[in-house]
Design an enzyme around this catalytic site. Structure first.
Site, PDB file in Angstrom:
ATOM      1  N   ARG A  59       0.799  -1.225   0.000  1.00 21.15           N
ATOM      2  CA  ARG A  59       0.000   0.000   0.000  1.00 21.15           C
ATOM      3  C   ARG A  59       0.829   1.272   0.000  1.00 21.15           C
ATOM      4  O   ARG A  59       0.635   2.158  -0.826  1.00 21.15           O
ATOM      5  CB  ARG A  59      -0.918   0.058   1.233  1.00 21.15           C
ATOM      6  N   THR A  60       1.750   1.381   0.978  1.00 19.07           N
ATOM      7  CA  THR A  60       2.471   2.640   1.174  1.00 19.07           C
ATOM      8  C   THR A  60       3.306   2.970  -0.061  1.00 19.07           C
ATOM      9  O   THR A  60       3.323   4.106  -0.537  1.00 19.07           O
ATOM     10  CB  THR A  60       3.372   2.525   2.422  1.00 19.07           C
ATOM     11  N   LYS A  87      25.202  -6.156  -0.799  1.00 23.34           N
ATOM     12  CA  LYS A  87      26.662  -6.310  -0.942  1.00 23.34           C
ATOM     13  C   LYS A  87      27.399  -5.577   0.179  1.00 23.34           C
ATOM     14  O   LYS A  87      28.599  -5.381   0.113  1.00 23.34           O
ATOM     15  CB  LYS A  87      27.110  -5.784  -2.295  1.00 23.34           C
ATOM     16  N   ARG A 109      11.266   3.740   3.769  1.00 22.17           N
ATOM     17  CA  ARG A 109      10.839   2.748   4.768  1.00 22.17           C
ATOM     18  C   ARG A 109      12.072   1.951   5.161  1.00 22.17           C
ATOM     19  O   ARG A 109      12.812   1.486   4.293  1.00 22.17           O
ATOM     20  CB  ARG A 109       9.758   1.831   4.202  1.00 22.17           C
ATOM     21  N   HIS A 137       4.859   5.657  11.671  1.00 19.42           N
ATOM     22  CA  HIS A 137       4.394   5.544  10.281  1.00 19.42           C
ATOM     23  C   HIS A 137       3.469   6.758  10.086  1.00 19.42           C
ATOM     24  O   HIS A 137       2.247   6.627  10.065  1.00 19.42           O
ATOM     25  CB  HIS A 137       3.646   4.220  10.107  1.00 19.42           C
TER      26      HIS A 137
HETATM   27  N1   CP Z   1      -0.361   0.056   5.870  1.00 17.50           N
HETATM   28  C1   CP Z   1       0.868  -0.277   5.379  1.00 17.50           C
HETATM   29  O1   CP Z   1       1.893   0.300   5.763  1.00 17.50           O
HETATM   30  O2   CP Z   1       0.840  -1.248   4.431  1.00 17.50           O
HETATM   31  P1   CP Z   1       2.124  -1.756   3.612  1.00 17.50           P
HETATM   32  O3   CP Z   1       3.036  -2.440   4.578  1.00 17.50           O
HETATM   33  O4   CP Z   1       1.580  -2.662   2.539  1.00 17.50           O
HETATM   34  O5   CP Z   1       2.788  -0.535   3.009  1.00 17.50           O
END
Ligand code: CP
Length: 310
Positions: A59-60, A87, A109, A137
């Protein structure tokens, strides 16, 4: 133009209530844009954004990429699984190599709490945290609160319970900060082993009985169990967890009022939520996903307006 008080989005903790309101006002305008036949604006035509994902995401990652493309930015994607990180390259070397290619903004991320802040303090580009380990998040919390505001008219005064693996959840911490800044009351619910010991310091209520928590709230945000972050057993079995903390239609129907059900995804159907609930009209899970694009467009647009072009 409204300006954010921050130069990067590393966490909700650093935002003011006014920052969140500016993001929502901007997201309102972008939500209208993405529902038009032509879903694109030329706002960021001269901006290049790198999406650096050192952890898995569906999603993100897609949501950020769509948001960037809807704003007409140039986009490059990086996935740790297929990169030279394997590496032995360090985070800062990876990022500096990418920045040499004249990147203006980094969406990252990473599995390490604090990684986004670490980066923001060391590079010239704007940084957006797309999830840093068990820490924050922020764009998930912004889109969650935006979705509550959309469904219930406002966030202030609403009662929100976050159910599940609070201990390992960056979504929970960012949601607590965001909802409290907007004037909501927050409760967490789950087994004692999955509630952090410091939770009372955050000013949230704690309830271990799911039915009582749901009777209290206007909104229930159901989280998945993050087995990938658990190195010891926190409860006897998934089946027992589902029996005590899984949200079913029967539990919802026994409440004295109709509550709103949220989930940040990915859903483990039949564990924290049944398919019947996830697909019901009480669930706003896909609205959250839709709003994610508008909210991320707003964050990117507002931070891009702070880029020094001299
Ligand atoms: N909600 C969320 O962070 O989903 P993902 O891990 O798929 O990005």
């Amino acid at each position: 133009m409204d300006r954010l008080s921050v130069d990067h989005l590393t966490g909700i903790k650093e935002l003011t209530k006014n920052d969140i309101e500016i993001i929502f006002k901007t997201a309102d305008a972008f939500k209208e844009v993405i529902n038009r036949p032509i879903k694109k604006v030329p706002s960021l035509r001269d901006i290049t954004i790198a999406n650096l994902f050192f952890e898995n995401s569906t999603r993100t990652r897609l949501s950020f990429e769509l948001a960037e493309k809807r704003l007409s930015a140039d986009v490059v994607n990086f996935s740790a699984a297929s990169s030279s990180v394997k590496k032995g390259e360090t985070l800062i070397d990876t990022v500096n190599n990418i920045l040499s290619m004249k990147v203006d903004m980094v969406v990252m991320r990473h599995a390490s709490p604090g990684a986004a802040k670490f980066l923001a303090e060391r590079i010239d580009a704007k940084v957006i945290n797309a999830g840093d380990g068990t820490h924050e998040h922020p764009t998930q919390a912004l889109l969650d609160a935006f979705s509550i505001r959309e469904r219930l008219g406002k966030v202030e005064g609403k009662k929100v319970v976050i159910v599940g693996d609070i201990l390992h959840s960056r979504v929970a911490l960012s949601n607590i900060y965001c909802l409290q800044k907007l004037g909501a009351e927050v409760m967490v619910c789950g087994p004692t082993t999955l509630i952090p010991k410091y939770i009372h310091e955050l000013g949230v209520k704690v309830e271990h009985d799911l039915a009582k928590a749901l009777e209290w709230c206007d909104v229930a945000n159901m989280l998945r169990i993050q087995l990938e972050r658990q190195d010891i057993k926190y409860f006897p079995s998934i089946r027992e967890y589902a029996m005590q903390y899984g949200l079913t239609k029967e539990i919802l129907d026994n409440l004295s009022k109709k509550i709103v059900v949220m989930h940040p995804g990915p859903i483990n159907r039949g564990v924290e939520i049944t398919s019947e609930v996830a697909d019901s009209d009480q669930a706003i899970i896909l609205n959250q996903v839709e709003n994610g694009v508008a909210v991320r467009m707003a964050v990117i647009y507002l931070l891009a307006s702070k880029i020094n072009r001299d």
